[in-house]
Design an enzyme around this catalytic site. Sequence first.
Site, short mmCIF file in Angstrom:
data_model
loop_
_atom_site.label_atom_id
_atom_site.label_comp_id
_atom_site.label_asym_id
_atom_site.label_seq_id
_atom_site.Cartn_x
_atom_site.Cartn_y
_atom_site.Cartn_z
N GLU A 49 -7.12 -2.97 -6.92
CA GLU A 49 -5.87 -2.22 -7.07
C GLU A 49 -5.19 -2.62 -8.39
O GLU A 49 -4.47 -1.83 -8.99
CB GLU A 49 -4.93 -2.46 -5.88
CG GLU A 49 -3.94 -1.33 -5.68
CD GLU A 49 -3.10 -1.44 -4.41
OE1 GLU A 49 -2.20 -2.29 -4.37
OE2 GLU A 49 -3.34 -0.68 -3.46
N HIS A 53 -28.88 -12.78 5.22
CA HIS A 53 -29.80 -12.03 6.09
C HIS A 53 -29.47 -10.55 6.08
O HIS A 53 -29.86 -9.81 6.99
CB HIS A 53 -29.74 -12.60 7.51
CG HIS A 53 -30.25 -14.01 7.55
ND1 HIS A 53 -31.58 -14.31 7.72
CD2 HIS A 53 -29.62 -15.19 7.36
CE1 HIS A 53 -31.74 -15.63 7.67
NE2 HIS A 53 -30.55 -16.18 7.45
N LYS A 62 6.97 -3.66 2.00
CA LYS A 62 7.82 -3.84 0.82
C LYS A 62 8.78 -2.66 0.69
O LYS A 62 9.98 -2.83 0.53
CB LYS A 62 6.93 -3.96 -0.43
CG LYS A 62 7.69 -4.10 -1.71
CD LYS A 62 6.75 -4.33 -2.89
CE LYS A 62 7.49 -4.20 -4.20
NZ LYS A 62 6.65 -4.40 -5.36
N GLY A 117 2.91 -5.90 -4.09
CA GLY A 117 2.43 -5.99 -2.71
C GLY A 117 1.21 -6.91 -2.58
O GLY A 117 1.14 -7.76 -1.69
N ARG A 118 0.27 -6.76 -3.49
CA ARG A 118 -0.97 -7.55 -3.39
C ARG A 118 -0.79 -8.99 -3.88
O ARG A 118 -1.73 -9.77 -3.85
CB ARG A 118 -2.10 -6.84 -4.14
CG ARG A 118 -1.76 -6.46 -5.58
CD ARG A 118 -2.77 -5.47 -6.13
NE ARG A 118 -2.45 -5.00 -7.46
CZ ARG A 118 -1.65 -3.96 -7.72
NH1 ARG A 118 -1.08 -3.30 -6.75
NH2 ARG A 118 -1.42 -3.58 -8.96
N LYS A 176 -1.92 10.04 -0.69
CA LYS A 176 -0.77 9.99 0.23
C LYS A 176 -0.10 11.37 0.29
O LYS A 176 0.22 11.88 1.36
CB LYS A 176 0.27 8.98 -0.26
CG LYS A 176 -0.12 7.53 -0.12
CD LYS A 176 1.08 6.66 -0.52
CE LYS A 176 0.70 5.22 -0.75
NZ LYS A 176 1.79 4.39 -1.24
N GLU A 210 1.80 4.68 7.33
CA GLU A 210 0.99 3.99 8.36
C GLU A 210 1.84 2.95 9.09
O GLU A 210 1.82 2.84 10.32
CB GLU A 210 -0.21 3.28 7.71
CG GLU A 210 -1.28 4.20 7.16
CD GLU A 210 -1.04 4.59 5.72
OE1 GLU A 210 0.12 4.47 5.23
OE2 GLU A 210 -2.00 5.04 5.06
#
Length: 550
Positions: free
Chosen positions: A359, A390, A211, A273-274, A514, A217
């Site tokens: 977030e 399990h 965005k 973003g999410r 960051k 990253e």
Amino acid sequence: MNADSRTRLNQMPEWTALAKHREELGEVRLRDLFAADPGRGSGYTLEVGDLYVDFSKHLVTDETLRLLRELAAARDVFGLRDAMFRGEKINTTEKRAVLHTALRAPGDAVIEVDGENVVPKVHAVLDKMSAFADRVRSGEWTGHTGKRIKNVVNVGIGGSDLGPAMAYEALRAYTDRDLTVRFVSNVDGADLHEAVRDLDAAETLFIIASKTFTTIETITNATSARAWLLGELKAGQEAVARHFVALSTNAPKVEEFGIDTANMFEFWDWVGGRYSYDSAIGLSLMIAIGPDRFREMLDGFRTVDEHFRSAPAEANVPLLLGLLGIWYDNFHDAQSHAVLPYSHYLSRFTAYLQQLDMESNGKSVDRDGKEVDWQTGPVVWGTPGTNGQHAYYQLLHQGTKLIPADFIGFAEPVAELAPGLAAQHDLLMANFFAQTQALAFGKTPDEVRAEGVPEELVPHKTFKGNRPTTTILARELTPSVLGQLVALYEHKVFVQGAIWNIDSFDQWGVELGKVLAKRVEPALTEGAEVPGLDESTKTLVAKYRELRGR
Ligand code: F6P
């Protein structure tokens, strides 16, 4: 915001009434609730689109639900909802509209941000994405050497990765199986290495999804991907145009990176973003499943948007799920919430929801900047059944913690399974139904004794039950159903944020890490003195350098 938002949540009469009700209910037992109301299993259900939602196995009565709805009314949840749909700037700390719902609005809708109708822009980008996806899928779009694209690598992180990666897994049965689609997010070079090591660069398209186009990253991985591609092709910068496209809101940065803005698919600052995988961020998914399926998915989102917008409180599923979460979070002190899909295709669904929920609602000051003194968002976790059974279900059944859980299952296996594998579906779903039954009703000591269990083992084999679950059942996991599920959770998160009076659409909490990473990096690489570095971190950095032989 209405005036009520200024009243502290836990000083509101509706809140006090719920606290009192919780005290009066005490340790309500699901066995008793079902005994008292033989129609509870069919009565405590709602439907939205293709989703059948059973909330009978919750520690609630009609009165609980009524009081919860009163709290929602007092917090004017629907007022804030309407403001969101209208495009008002309800993300107050960033002064932005919150309009992921516009991404799936019909072409003739009018939704204005700063006086401009955004719907035509949304559809123009969708059309541009569709044309591009068709060109890649048909082989018309070729790489620099003229070879057909067979591999698509999405490079992005957070909302620019989790959504498309989750949906690609979810809809694998609908994907073009001749395409290899991979997702690279981690700045650990191993991620990109594993994604490209067996690919032919000449057949590979990188989709750089960011965005902001400043996320370290993603830009680092994109730069490495470009170096890999040009190295493999032994080509110069001119090869980039055929192998790199961008999904972003930031054209100047895209250009600076060397991607032709003609190959940029745009979205806007009013898409969080999410909340973005149904925007241009979904391009990798659209290439995989094709534009028509993508639009079916958008229709699914829209079905739930319309429901959330128009269904009365008693029938409003996102409202209900949000309120149930409030009940456990704030009145039972639950710390976490499990989402347990009984579909292997939904293996990334909970990971996706973690960002969506945590977030959004992992906040500890309210919209007015005041510290909250009520719990906000839960820890969201879970993996697909039956694997979890399990692993960690022991704790769900007999542990000391109350963990409300959502069970998501489907009546039909995906069409593509061979008959023998499709036949396993009933076993999968038998587990699905058995688990919520066991969690709700447990097994009493007397029932255990009746099985002839020796007395010393009775406490160990007793299940207290009363572990609340929601069951969400649909016929089949289709693109539309996936869209419905995601929109359901988006709006659930919205409801909770509205009640807690927090801004669910900012994410300042990710910033400090960051900034510090940027500051610490020269200490790792050059041994630079970092002012203000604490003693623990300084020692760890020194140890790291020693281990690296620096
Ligand atoms: O750091 C968190 C975050 O801003 C998320 O909210 C976002 O989804 C992710 O980083 C990626 O951001 P971008 O799409 O701008 O690269």
